[in-house]
Design an enzyme around this catalytic site. Structure first.
Site, short mmCIF file in Angstrom:
data_model
loop_
_atom_site.label_atom_id
_atom_site.label_comp_id
_atom_site.label_asym_id
_atom_site.label_seq_id
_atom_site.Cartn_x
_atom_site.Cartn_y
_atom_site.Cartn_z
N LYS A 1 -7.11 5.33 -0.39
CA LYS A 1 -7.78 6.33 -1.21
C LYS A 1 -8.90 7.08 -0.49
O LYS A 1 -8.64 8.03 0.26
CB LYS A 1 -8.26 5.68 -2.52
CG LYS A 1 -7.06 5.15 -3.36
CD LYS A 1 -7.49 4.55 -4.67
CE LYS A 1 -6.36 3.79 -5.33
NZ LYS A 1 -5.55 4.61 -6.25
N TYR B 1 -3.37 -5.07 -9.59
CA TYR B 1 -2.24 -4.30 -9.06
C TYR B 1 -2.47 -4.08 -7.58
O TYR B 1 -3.58 -3.69 -7.17
CB TYR B 1 -2.13 -2.96 -9.79
CG TYR B 1 -1.05 -2.04 -9.25
CD1 TYR B 1 -1.39 -0.88 -8.55
CD2 TYR B 1 0.30 -2.31 -9.43
CE1 TYR B 1 -0.41 -0.03 -8.06
CE2 TYR B 1 1.29 -1.46 -8.93
CZ TYR B 1 0.92 -0.32 -8.25
OH TYR B 1 1.89 0.52 -7.75
N ASP C 1 -8.34 -6.87 -1.80
CA ASP C 1 -7.68 -5.56 -1.91
C ASP C 1 -8.73 -4.57 -2.43
O ASP C 1 -9.03 -4.53 -3.62
CB ASP C 1 -6.48 -5.64 -2.85
CG ASP C 1 -5.80 -4.29 -2.98
OD1 ASP C 1 -4.76 -4.21 -3.66
OD2 ASP C 1 -6.32 -3.29 -2.41
#
Ligand code: KE4
Length: 428
Positions: free
Chosen positions: A266, A144, A238
């Site tokens: 994050k 994702y 990623d």
């Protein structure tokens, strides 16, 4: 535990917010029950509006490596807030944070901040397309990368196919350039390169955290790097989730393979909205205003978010040894969960990478998304609910990753293991 106030709050939220949540996973759809509405965090705990206290293994899906209300981060944010919330102009904090990131990641000379991981990945793909003057790119089923249109794709029949939209509202025109391959399966990637001579990049989570925790095999990453080199495609790692979570330098301390572009998020915002993407100076020179590839954002590099991220990163850099403790505790937790599953005779496979942990109710080592789908998700849902009742807050999907923070003590780990044993005995 009583959830009366959360049940009422969920109904009220539902009346003005789709699904009652601002991000779908929070609705507990895959595990059932009412999502607790959180009042506050305290170190390794979160407390909901009914006063229930939970050991938090989600930590806002990764950002809170120091747990909730870390004093150093709080002080940094408070002093930044007193100077103003946003200027839409350059500030010194952005440069300081960028320098840390550039110094930590090999082959990365420059980085640009944005406000989410989605934005970071969307911008990285546009950069790769503009730099290579190609339109297609390869992603992997089970990975994702945020919700930008060209990434909301589902696989066709074969293991290597052009994607079709996985969501209404995404025109096929925007996914026809996305090729899908199977994680840890280099033949499927070769197939994609056979199907298109117009591949700008390959994007992968080198340590996948969105199909459960499924690390890529080293050999697979080595061959992926070689394929990109042979075909003139850029490799994008990623690391929005794995960066600073799998190790101080994300996958970089776990594989010798280096990407051309990395995306982060994050932890570098410490819970505030931050994403980032970085590459060599040569590649980044193609970005506006130096180059022609456009990318922008009103709140990109927001001074409050930068201050939070800078405090978090400087604390990590000053205490790299924390990763030894984080990984030790993650391994102990998974060892305990395995013990719990063996005591009741159910299969469980577990995985740990630094402060990240994952488990599947399955007897099969998970190497890709298809393997992950074979887990007993019904049992996961019951387990999640029981653990919540017992004060253990786990990710509300079998296809997510759990996290250990520096505020997650040995006692909390042992408590979670004891509750796992109790929960499985009550379920089975
Ligand atoms: P955001 O746009 O949610 O900040 O980041 C998107 C993203 C990009 N890349 C990776 C590897 C990611 O894990 C994410 C977001 N992670 C999910 C957790 N699986 C965010 C939680 C959510 O969607 O609410």
């Amino acid at each position: 535990m009583s959830y009366k106030k959360s049940e009422e709050a969920f109904r009220e939220a539902f009346s003005v917010i789709p699904g009652g949540v601002d991000s779908p996973v929070r609705a507990f759809s895959s595990v059932g029950g009412t999502p607790p509405f959180i009042d506050r965090g305290e170190g390794g705990y979160i407390i909901d509006i009914d006063g229930n206290r939970y050991i938090d293994f989600v930590q806002s899906w990764g950002p809170l490596i120091f747990g909730h209300c870390d004093k150093d981060i709080e002080v940094a944010v408070e002093s930044a807030v007193k100077k103003g919330l946003s200027f839409g102009a350059p500030t010194l904090t952005e440069t300081k944070l960028a320098k840390h990131i550039v110094n930590m990641f090999e082959r990365i000379d420059k980085v640009r901040f944005v406000s989410s991981g989605t934005e970071a990945v969307m911008s990285a793909i546009r950069l790769a397309r503009g730099y290579t003057k190609r339109d297609d790119f390869i992603k992997f089923t089970g990975c994702y990368h945020g919700h930008s249109d060209s990434l909301l794709v589902q696989a066709g029949s074969g293991m290597a196919t052009f994607g079709s939209p996985s969501s209404p509202g995404v025109p096929a025109d925007l996914t026809k350039h996305t090729l899908l391959a199977q994680y840890n399966n280099i033949e499927s990637v070769k197939e994609c390169f056979k199907n298109s001579k117009d591949i700008a990049c390959v994007i992968i989570e080198p340590i996948a955290g969105n199909m459960g925790l499924v690390p890529a095999d080293e050999e697979f990453l080595v061959e992926l790097r070689e394929l990109c080199n042979e075909n003139g495609a850029l490799l994008i790692f990623d690391e929005v989730m794995s960066g600073f979570r799998a190790s101080l330098k994300g996958s970089q301390e776990l594989t010798k393979v280096r990407a051309d572009i990395i995306t982060l998020g994050k932890v570098i915002g410490a819970g505030m909205p931050v994403g980032a993407f970085g590459a060599s100076g040569e590649i980044m020179s193609h970005l506006s205003p130096e180059g022609a590839i456009y990318q922008a954002g009103t709140l990109s590099g927001n001074p409050i978010a930068m201050s939070a991220g800078l405090a978090s990163l400087e604390k990590l850099l000053a205490n790299p040894e924390i990763y030894i403790t984080l990984e030790k505790r993650a391994k102990r937790l998974m060892e305990g969960f395995k013990e719990a599953s063996e005591e009741v005779g159910v299969s469980m496979v577990t995985e740990v990478r630094g402060s990240m942990f994952g488990f599947f109710f399955s007897d099969k080592k998970v190497k890709n998304f298809e393997d992950a789908l074979e887990n007993n998700s019904e049992l996961f849902g019951k387990f999640h609910g029981k653990m919540l009742e017992k004060g253990i807050y786990l990710a509300c999907s079998a296809y997510e990753t759990g996290f250990i923070s520096t505020a997650t003590t040995d006692e909390m780990i042992e408590e979670a293991i004891a509750m796992a044993k109790e929960s499985l005995k009550e379920i089975l």
